[in-house]
Design an enzyme around this catalytic site. Sequence first.
Site, PDB file in Angstrom:
ATOM      1  N   SER A 142       0.827  -1.215   0.000  1.00  0.00           N
ATOM      2  CA  SER A 142       0.000   0.000   0.000  1.00  0.00           C
ATOM      3  C   SER A 142       0.850   1.249   0.000  1.00  0.00           C
ATOM      4  CB  SER A 142      -0.832   0.072   1.287  1.00  0.00           C
ATOM      5  OG  SER A 142      -1.676  -1.000   1.387  1.00  0.00           O
ATOM      6  N   HIS A 163      -1.204  -2.951  -7.339  1.00  0.00           N
ATOM      7  CA  HIS A 163      -1.911  -2.501  -6.150  1.00  0.00           C
ATOM      8  C   HIS A 163      -3.419  -2.650  -6.326  1.00  0.00           C
ATOM      9  CE1 HIS A 163      -3.041   0.783  -3.092  1.00  0.00           C
ATOM     10  NE2 HIS A 163      -2.779  -0.339  -2.458  1.00  0.00           N
ATOM     11  N   GLU A 175      -3.793  -0.547  -9.754  1.00  0.00           N
ATOM     12  CA  GLU A 175      -2.689   0.367 -10.063  1.00  0.00           C
ATOM     13  C   GLU A 175      -1.467  -0.474 -10.446  1.00  0.00           C
ATOM     14  OE1 GLU A 175      -3.647   4.259  -7.246  1.00  0.00           O
ATOM     15  OE2 GLU A 175      -2.499   2.634  -6.363  1.00  0.00           O
ATOM     16  N   ASN A 213      -3.828   5.858  -2.578  1.00  0.00           N
ATOM     17  CA  ASN A 213      -3.481   5.983  -1.159  1.00  0.00           C
ATOM     18  C   ASN A 213      -2.831   7.316  -0.800  1.00  0.00           C
ATOM     19  OD1 ASN A 213      -4.596   3.600  -0.526  1.00  0.00           O
ATOM     20  ND2 ASN A 213      -2.691   2.450  -0.340  1.00  0.00           N
TER      21      ASN A 213
HETATM   22  N1  CAA Z   1     -16.785 -10.325  -1.947  1.00  0.00           N
HETATM   23  C1  CAA Z   1     -17.702 -10.366  -2.923  1.00  0.00           C
HETATM   24  N2  CAA Z   1     -18.686  -9.454  -3.062  1.00  0.00           N
HETATM   25  C2  CAA Z   1     -18.739  -8.475  -2.157  1.00  0.00           C
HETATM   26  C3  CAA Z   1     -17.807  -8.354  -1.109  1.00  0.00           C
HETATM   27  C4  CAA Z   1     -16.797  -9.336  -1.023  1.00  0.00           C
HETATM   28  N3  CAA Z   1     -15.850  -9.317  -0.069  1.00  0.00           N
HETATM   29  N4  CAA Z   1     -18.106  -7.266  -0.383  1.00  0.00           N
HETATM   30  C5  CAA Z   1     -19.175  -6.689  -0.950  1.00  0.00           C
HETATM   31  N5  CAA Z   1     -19.564  -7.425  -2.012  1.00  0.00           N
HETATM   32  C6  CAA Z   1     -20.665  -7.124  -2.925  1.00  0.00           C
HETATM   33  C7  CAA Z   1     -21.989  -7.491  -2.319  1.00  0.00           C
HETATM   34  O1  CAA Z   1     -22.363  -8.803  -2.621  1.00  0.00           O
HETATM   35  C8  CAA Z   1     -22.924  -6.473  -2.954  1.00  0.00           C
HETATM   36  O2  CAA Z   1     -23.377  -6.923  -4.219  1.00  0.00           O
HETATM   37  P1  CAA Z   1     -24.819  -6.458  -4.763  1.00  0.00           P
HETATM   38  O3  CAA Z   1     -24.834  -4.960  -4.700  1.00  0.00           O
HETATM   39  O4  CAA Z   1     -24.869  -6.971  -6.137  1.00  0.00           O
HETATM   40  O5  CAA Z   1     -25.770  -7.089  -3.830  1.00  0.00           O
HETATM   41  C9  CAA Z   1     -22.057  -5.263  -3.207  1.00  0.00           C
HETATM   42  O6  CAA Z   1     -20.698  -5.712  -3.137  1.00  0.00           O
HETATM   43  C10 CAA Z   1     -22.280  -4.205  -2.162  1.00  0.00           C
HETATM   44  O7  CAA Z   1     -22.063  -4.778  -0.871  1.00  0.00           O
HETATM   45  P2  CAA Z   1     -22.999  -4.542   0.381  1.00  0.00           P
HETATM   46  O8  CAA Z   1     -24.431  -4.436  -0.062  1.00  0.00           O
HETATM   47  O9  CAA Z   1     -22.645  -5.566   1.406  1.00  0.00           O
HETATM   48  O10 CAA Z   1     -22.527  -3.199   1.034  1.00  0.00           O
HETATM   49  P3  CAA Z   1     -22.278  -1.780   0.416  1.00  0.00           P
HETATM   50  O11 CAA Z   1     -23.270  -1.402  -0.612  1.00  0.00           O
HETATM   51  O12 CAA Z   1     -22.109  -0.915   1.602  1.00  0.00           O
HETATM   52  O13 CAA Z   1     -20.855  -1.890  -0.319  1.00  0.00           O
HETATM   53  C11 CAA Z   1     -18.504  -1.780  -0.302  1.00  0.00           C
HETATM   54  C12 CAA Z   1     -19.736  -2.408   0.334  1.00  0.00           C
HETATM   55  C13 CAA Z   1     -18.359  -2.247  -1.743  1.00  0.00           C
HETATM   56  C14 CAA Z   1     -17.324  -2.247   0.518  1.00  0.00           C
HETATM   57  C15 CAA Z   1     -18.668  -0.207  -0.287  1.00  0.00           C
HETATM   58  O14 CAA Z   1     -19.021   0.223   1.008  1.00  0.00           O
HETATM   59  C16 CAA Z   1     -17.406   0.518  -0.700  1.00  0.00           C
HETATM   60  O15 CAA Z   1     -17.135   0.670  -1.874  1.00  0.00           O
HETATM   61  N6  CAA Z   1     -16.658   0.994   0.310  1.00  0.00           N
HETATM   62  C17 CAA Z   1     -15.392   1.712   0.055  1.00  0.00           C
HETATM   63  C18 CAA Z   1     -14.296   0.707  -0.177  1.00  0.00           C
HETATM   64  C19 CAA Z   1     -13.006   1.372  -0.478  1.00  0.00           C
HETATM   65  O16 CAA Z   1     -12.833   2.584  -0.479  1.00  0.00           O
HETATM   66  N7  CAA Z   1     -12.000   0.520  -0.731  1.00  0.00           N
HETATM   67  C20 CAA Z   1     -10.649   0.976  -0.956  1.00  0.00           C
HETATM   68  C21 CAA Z   1      -9.909   0.956   0.347  1.00  0.00           C
HETATM   69  S1  CAA Z   1      -8.259   1.515   0.174  1.00  0.00           S
HETATM   70  C22 CAA Z   1      -7.438   0.182  -0.397  1.00  0.00           C
HETATM   71  O17 CAA Z   1      -7.951  -0.903  -0.556  1.00  0.00           O
HETATM   72  C23 CAA Z   1      -5.991   0.397  -0.720  1.00  0.00           C
HETATM   73  C24 CAA Z   1      -5.035   0.241   0.364  1.00  0.00           C
HETATM   74  O18 CAA Z   1      -3.851  -0.013   0.046  1.00  0.00           O
HETATM   75  C25 CAA Z   1      -5.328   0.443   1.783  1.00  0.00           C
HETATM   76  P1  NAD Z   2      -3.604  -9.136   6.334  1.00  0.00           P
HETATM   77  O1  NAD Z   2      -3.010  -8.916   7.675  1.00  0.00           O
HETATM   78  O2  NAD Z   2      -5.076  -9.311   6.221  1.00  0.00           O
HETATM   79  O3  NAD Z   2      -2.917 -10.422   5.642  1.00  0.00           O
HETATM   80  C1  NAD Z   2      -1.546 -10.610   5.558  1.00  0.00           C
HETATM   81  C2  NAD Z   2      -1.317 -12.117   5.527  1.00  0.00           C
HETATM   82  O4  NAD Z   2       0.044 -12.378   5.179  1.00  0.00           O
HETATM   83  C3  NAD Z   2      -1.565 -12.791   6.887  1.00  0.00           C
HETATM   84  O5  NAD Z   2      -2.559 -13.787   6.717  1.00  0.00           O
HETATM   85  C4  NAD Z   2      -0.204 -13.386   7.256  1.00  0.00           C
HETATM   86  O6  NAD Z   2      -0.306 -14.648   7.893  1.00  0.00           O
HETATM   87  C5  NAD Z   2       0.440 -13.530   5.875  1.00  0.00           C
HETATM   88  N1  NAD Z   2       1.900 -13.558   5.917  1.00  0.00           N
HETATM   89  C6  NAD Z   2       2.729 -12.784   6.634  1.00  0.00           C
HETATM   90  N2  NAD Z   2       4.017 -13.121   6.360  1.00  0.00           N
HETATM   91  C7  NAD Z   2       3.974 -14.107   5.441  1.00  0.00           C
HETATM   92  C8  NAD Z   2       4.960 -14.867   4.753  1.00  0.00           C
HETATM   93  N3  NAD Z   2       6.264 -14.661   4.957  1.00  0.00           N
HETATM   94  N4  NAD Z   2       4.556 -15.807   3.882  1.00  0.00           N
HETATM   95  C9  NAD Z   2       3.243 -16.024   3.662  1.00  0.00           C
HETATM   96  N5  NAD Z   2       2.272 -15.337   4.273  1.00  0.00           N
HETATM   97  C10 NAD Z   2       2.623 -14.389   5.159  1.00  0.00           C
HETATM   98  O7  NAD Z   2      -3.097  -7.923   5.428  1.00  0.00           O
HETATM   99  P2  NAD Z   2      -3.764  -7.343   4.089  1.00  0.00           P
HETATM  100  O8  NAD Z   2      -4.713  -6.277   4.456  1.00  0.00           O
HETATM  101  O9  NAD Z   2      -4.205  -8.479   3.235  1.00  0.00           O
HETATM  102  O10 NAD Z   2      -2.498  -6.612   3.429  1.00  0.00           O
HETATM  103  C11 NAD Z   2      -1.519  -7.332   2.723  1.00  0.00           C
HETATM  104  C12 NAD Z   2      -0.713  -6.374   1.867  1.00  0.00           C
HETATM  105  O11 NAD Z   2      -1.593  -5.700   0.965  1.00  0.00           O
HETATM  106  C13 NAD Z   2       0.018  -5.269   2.660  1.00  0.00           C
HETATM  107  O12 NAD Z   2       1.217  -4.953   1.999  1.00  0.00           O
HETATM  108  C14 NAD Z   2      -0.971  -4.111   2.576  1.00  0.00           C
HETATM  109  O13 NAD Z   2      -0.342  -2.872   2.737  1.00  0.00           O
HETATM  110  C15 NAD Z   2      -1.514  -4.286   1.168  1.00  0.00           C
HETATM  111  N6  NAD Z   2      -2.849  -3.736   0.909  1.00  0.00           N
HETATM  112  C16 NAD Z   2      -3.805  -3.729   1.890  1.00  0.00           C
HETATM  113  C17 NAD Z   2      -5.067  -3.213   1.590  1.00  0.00           C
HETATM  114  C18 NAD Z   2      -6.163  -3.194   2.609  1.00  0.00           C
HETATM  115  O14 NAD Z   2      -7.179  -2.504   2.401  1.00  0.00           O
HETATM  116  N7  NAD Z   2      -6.059  -3.926   3.712  1.00  0.00           N
HETATM  117  C19 NAD Z   2      -5.347  -2.744   0.296  1.00  0.00           C
HETATM  118  C20 NAD Z   2      -4.337  -2.786  -0.683  1.00  0.00           C
HETATM  119  C21 NAD Z   2      -3.076  -3.263  -0.357  1.00  0.00           C
END
Ligand code: CAA
Ligand code: NAD
Length: 308
Positions: A142, A163, A175, A213
Amino acid sequence: MLGLNLICRNFSTSIARAAIKNVVVVGGGLMGSGIAQVAAQTGHNVTIVEINKDILDKTEKSIQTSIQRVAKKVYKEKPQDGEKFVSETLSRISSSTNLPDVVQDCDLVLEAIVENLSIKHKLFQSIDSVAPAKTIFASNTSSLSIGEIASVTNRKDRFAGLHFFNPVPVMKLLEVVRIPETSDETYESLMAWAKAIGKTAITCKDTPGFVVNRLLVPLLAEAVRLMERGDASPRDIDIAMKLGAGHPMGPIELADYVGLDTTNFILKGWNEKYPENPLFKPCSSLEKLVSEKKFGVKSGEGFYNYKK
Ligand code: CAA
Ligand code: NAD
């Protein structure tokens, strides 16, 4: 001469487009399980690698739940086709706890383990000399630098960032992060694979947080700081951003959804590297929750409680 040029161009295109078919996903947590599912759904053979069998069992359960949701939605009118889709997808997924063993015949190793540079280094070092020359390595980090992760390998030309976004089966973006050494062939293979798994790919440079991000994490941190100052309650902040800005989730619930451990790793890492940037300052309430192992949705409690 023109004919030869054309042949050469076609030949290099065919190298550039070498299809990715066999994928190893390392880490079966929130992201790895989703990535493995999406790859298998779209016809790829996937091996998930985890640190132990108990976690692999959890990964399998979460994929089963998620794939059922997809099948229910896509095959609403044809439940039998839905069952076939589920069983075929699951049949393409295998699992292992021995990474060097399973990289022998793979086209792509996609790392989705904990957000820690030295642990990611160890992982890629352990397979660089074992994986075939054709194998592309990618990280789903991330916030870490792809170039720094790749620095311990001898295949920087076959290294990139991929990503994904959480929840992977739903979020349409991928990405694709190039480092200066990433070859055109590697880049094109990854762009083609993004399309093959049904994602829309954008290309970005190896800068902190890439595109999403870099914008999203400071927003989450600002929301937490707003809450810490007592300017508004978590629930009101979330309602505000949903109803006032059209976000699908509020920033506090999104931090819980991403994982507070991951969010905190990102902020702390950026703050160490760029201490002068106020947007990257760590948040005390986030650190406190993480120290109490309250990681958000995945652990049952974060800013909100999910145990009910
Ligand atoms: N697997 C499969 N399908 C899923 C699912 C999953 N894990 N989660 C949700 N869905 C599906 C549901 O089945 C549902 O489908 P229908 O609309 O066809 O029924 C749809 O997605 C919507 O789900 P919900 O009705 O349960 O709930 P919602 O409308 O509140 O949507 C959400 C859930 C899609 C998560 C929405 O809230 C959302 O888009 N949230 C923002 C998520 C976001 O910003 N993600 C990026 C995070 S940052 C990142 O990931 C990068 C990083 O490195 C940290
Ligand atoms: P998580 O904690 O849910 O899962 C990480 C998994 O990796 C754990 O199950 C752990 O047991 C496993 N693990 C650790 N060391 C390992 C190894 N040496 N070999 C095999 N498995 C190992 O974390 P996450 O949220 O899935 O994030 C994973 C990566 O993806 C991170 O780099 C995170 O920054 C990135 N990421 C996270 C998100 C998010 O929304 N959580 C979104 C995009 C990218």
